[in-house]
Scaffold this motif. Structure first.
Motif: not given
Length: 252
Positions: A226-252
């Motif tokens: 229902k949100n008109k900006k859902a495309d943009q939000i999904a895109y930024y969530v995707l970037i955030t997920v990837l960044v945090f996942a990479i940080i976690k994987l390389f630091l452990r």
């Protein structure tokens, strides 16, 4: 920590994972960690148990997306079959082979995925290209491999799915997320049967996690539909997920 507190943390973590899975992917990195590190399941049993929440979450999100006109099964049915067949093959392998060794290279795959997401961001914000017709000899093996990966280890499947569907098949990111939930839910139902047959599912813990994952997926799907900006939000969530996942994987 009491048993009630442990289960509370598990449900909250699963709720967050359900929301992340609906808009982006890699929520299984959270649920698998909870199942192994907090609830104490062996990795192969955690892999099977995690599928319960994945299925219930996908069922809930598919219903919401379909109800709001975001899920078009008829137009995208040619993509479903190769993914489904690949997932069954991957699931059969997962029953007999540990996926722990694969995680050693997973972090480098995540870096590749982040680069693919960041290059030419406008491709992620466009509408579905209804005129595009991918070559069958390209998309069938590609989607079979995608399904195989999802059947073998669910973690990161959503991100791979979005990259292939948005960049390769030129679907809108929200339509891709809707299709993702439907396809993953479809093959996960069969995989649950395979894992259960091998005694690799803890139904009690899987059911507890499913409560959170389903709620997270349902609420996020309603928002995205229902949100008109859902495309943009999904895109930024995707970037955030990837960044945090990479940080976690390389630091452990």
């Amino acid at each position: 920590m009491t048993e009630l507190q442990t289960y509370g943390i598990a449900i909250i973590g699963a709720l967050i994972a359900g929301g992340i899975n609906t808009l982006a992917g890699n929520g299984s990195a959270i649920t698998l960690t909870i199942l192994t590190e907090i609830l104490g399941l062996p990795p192969n049993v955690a892999n099977g148990t995690n599928r319960i929440g994945v299925f219930t979450q996908c069922a809930a999100t598919s219903w919401v997306f379909h109800k709001n006109g975001k899920l078009n099964i008829t137009r995208n049915k040619k993509y479903i079959v190769p993914i489904f067949i690949g997932a069954i093959a991957g699931g059969l392998l997962a029953i007999n082979v540990s996926n722990e060794q694969f995680k050693a290279v997973f972090k480098f795959m995540m870096v590749f995925m982040l680069i693919a997401v960041l290059v030419k961001p406008k491709r992620w914000l466009r509408e579905t290209d209804l005129e595009f017709r991918p070559k069958w000899y390209i998309y069938i093996p590609l989607l079979f491999a995608l399904g195989f990966y999802g059947g073998f280890i669910q973690m990161g499947m959503g991100v791979f799915f979005l990259i292939i569907m948005v960049l390769g098949m030129r679907l809108n990111i929200i339509e891709s997320n809707a299709l993702k939930g439907f396809v993953i839910g479809l093959y996960t139902l069969l995989l649950i049967g395979l894992f259960h047959y091998q005694g690799m599912i803890d139904w009690k813990l899987g059911g507890i996690m499913a409560l959170g994952q389903t709620a997270g997926g349902y609420l996020t799907a309603r928002f995205a539909s229902k949100n008109k900006k859902a495309d943009q939000i999904a895109y930024y969530v995707l970037i955030t997920v990837l960044v945090f996942a990479i940080i976690k994987l390389f630091l452990r």
